[in-house]
Design an enzyme around this catalytic site. Sequence first.
Site, short mmCIF file in Angstrom:
data_model
loop_
_atom_site.label_atom_id
_atom_site.label_comp_id
_atom_site.label_asym_id
_atom_site.label_seq_id
_atom_site.Cartn_x
_atom_site.Cartn_y
_atom_site.Cartn_z
N SER A 186 33.16 3.44 -14.72
CA SER A 186 32.54 4.41 -13.83
C SER A 186 31.50 5.23 -14.60
O SER A 186 30.60 4.66 -15.21
CB SER A 186 33.61 5.28 -13.17
OG SER A 186 33.08 5.98 -12.07
N GLU A 313 34.80 -1.31 -4.19
CA GLU A 313 34.76 -0.10 -5.01
C GLU A 313 35.08 1.16 -4.22
O GLU A 313 35.95 1.95 -4.60
CB GLU A 313 33.36 0.05 -5.64
CG GLU A 313 32.99 -1.01 -6.66
CD GLU A 313 33.48 -0.69 -8.05
OE1 GLU A 313 34.17 0.33 -8.24
OE2 GLU A 313 33.16 -1.47 -8.97
N HIS A 409 37.84 0.87 -6.74
CA HIS A 409 37.41 1.55 -7.94
C HIS A 409 38.63 1.95 -8.78
O HIS A 409 39.60 2.50 -8.25
CB HIS A 409 36.61 2.79 -7.54
CG HIS A 409 35.75 3.37 -8.62
ND1 HIS A 409 34.75 2.67 -9.23
CD2 HIS A 409 35.75 4.61 -9.19
CE1 HIS A 409 34.15 3.45 -10.11
NE2 HIS A 409 34.74 4.63 -10.11
#
Length: 514
Positions: A186, A313, A409
């Site tokens: 990230s 995600e 994610h």
Amino acid sequence: MVVFKTRHGSVRGFRASGDVVAVLGVPYAAAPFGVHRFREPAPAPAWTGVRDGRSFGPVAPQSARLPGAPVWSPGDEDILTVNLWTPAPDGGPLPVLVWIHGGAYTFGSSAQPDFDGTVLARAGLVVVTLNYRIGFEGFGHVPPDGPIAHPDNRGLLDQVAALRWVRENIAAFGGEPGNVTVAGQSSGAASVACLMVMDRARGLFHRAIAHSPASPCYPRDIAAATTREVAAAAGCPATSAGLRSTTPQALVAAADQVADGYRRDPASGSRHYDPSLYAPVLDDDVLPTDPLTGMAAGAARDVDLLVCHTTEEYWLLDAVGSSAKVTTDAQLARFAEDFGLPDGLVAGYRAALPRAPVLDVYLAVFGDLLFGEYANRLAEVHARAGGRAFLSRFDRRRADPGAVVRAWHCADVPFAFGNLDDERLAFLIGGAPTAADQGLARRMVRAWADFAATGSPGWPPVRDSSTEATEATEATEATEAKVWTADPHAARTGDRAAAVRALWAEADFPVLRP
């Protein structure tokens, strides 16, 4: 107990398992407060005696409370620390993997349970994780004040200082300073991409792993505007003196207030959907160019790159309530307008997801905008510039009665670290791991370890295209992507991935500008 000698003093480790020694909370720079606040990281002070290395250091100023991780308390200042796991306290040298945590440049720490380095160390690596300045302390723009320098991107400078510490000290822990891989997820992955194109980081690492890199970098005018908003919320002047006189906790609270204002106001533009205030600043000094531009120019062609993104995600951000809900056609059209998305993109996603509700179309577009498409492009521009790049997608799902855990994610991180059995991570992976999950984790750990050791994770690199890949079909043909699933023979999203790649042919990055 095992004692290691660093350049600043000795530190005592402990057995994390029978074959791995861990050392936690070792300072790599001075506390970035007082005279050091908003400045470049200063050298860590030396100590006498043997420092105890059984506890993580304090986390950086933030308001987040993450499962299984420590929280920040006002007065915690010695935040610039590293943690190490080594299988070779008396041997080596072994490849080194340095991990940079994510968290929207605003929250998170190296003490999260996902990031325990024991399994990766057992695979033959010396693992290093680190804390760095986040939020305003790390990425807020501080106006100049005469001769006092307050550089932008202080969080990136902390990461560079940690890498210098690794170069100078890692041999004492069995690591090879000439074989360092820097990895992140990230905003941590985006930090990795920034480090790849930064002169100050050149030569400090040799390979890079970026999982779900976040796309935005902000021009200085956007960073300065954010400073004015945060300063107003904190009740201080937006000046160097005014900001230095304001406590870290006041700036954290002010940033939360500003972000909440965007979240509540549908007319506030692109920040309404996920109000992340901070990102690396294009400052003509520390970070003069964004990673895509720098990589396209060959700034990192000598660094091998391994990129991964998940196939769903943004469903995590929806699940935890940090993303605005978009459930009507009108809201979806407004979202596309606020981000300046190319004509036909949303319609193309609808065609690729013919039975999906509006919310799912929005989450698919937003996830690719922030993470998926950006990850693809990083790998491709790096390959076209002469670098070696490897691309993968994480596509593991789990459906239990009453709940579906998606390939969202952060879900790939416990698998890549081999940390599936910690119940604090059950939300990410959907409960106790299955035998197939454990097999997937073993394969991902092996891929990371092999890449760090040799520069190859075990599948073909992205192929360089003979011409500039302006059409998405050309870009797709130039890409070899490993698909990570609990079933190694499954590749369920391959056709959809190719279809949506074609939709992004008209979109230029960076596209995110509040």
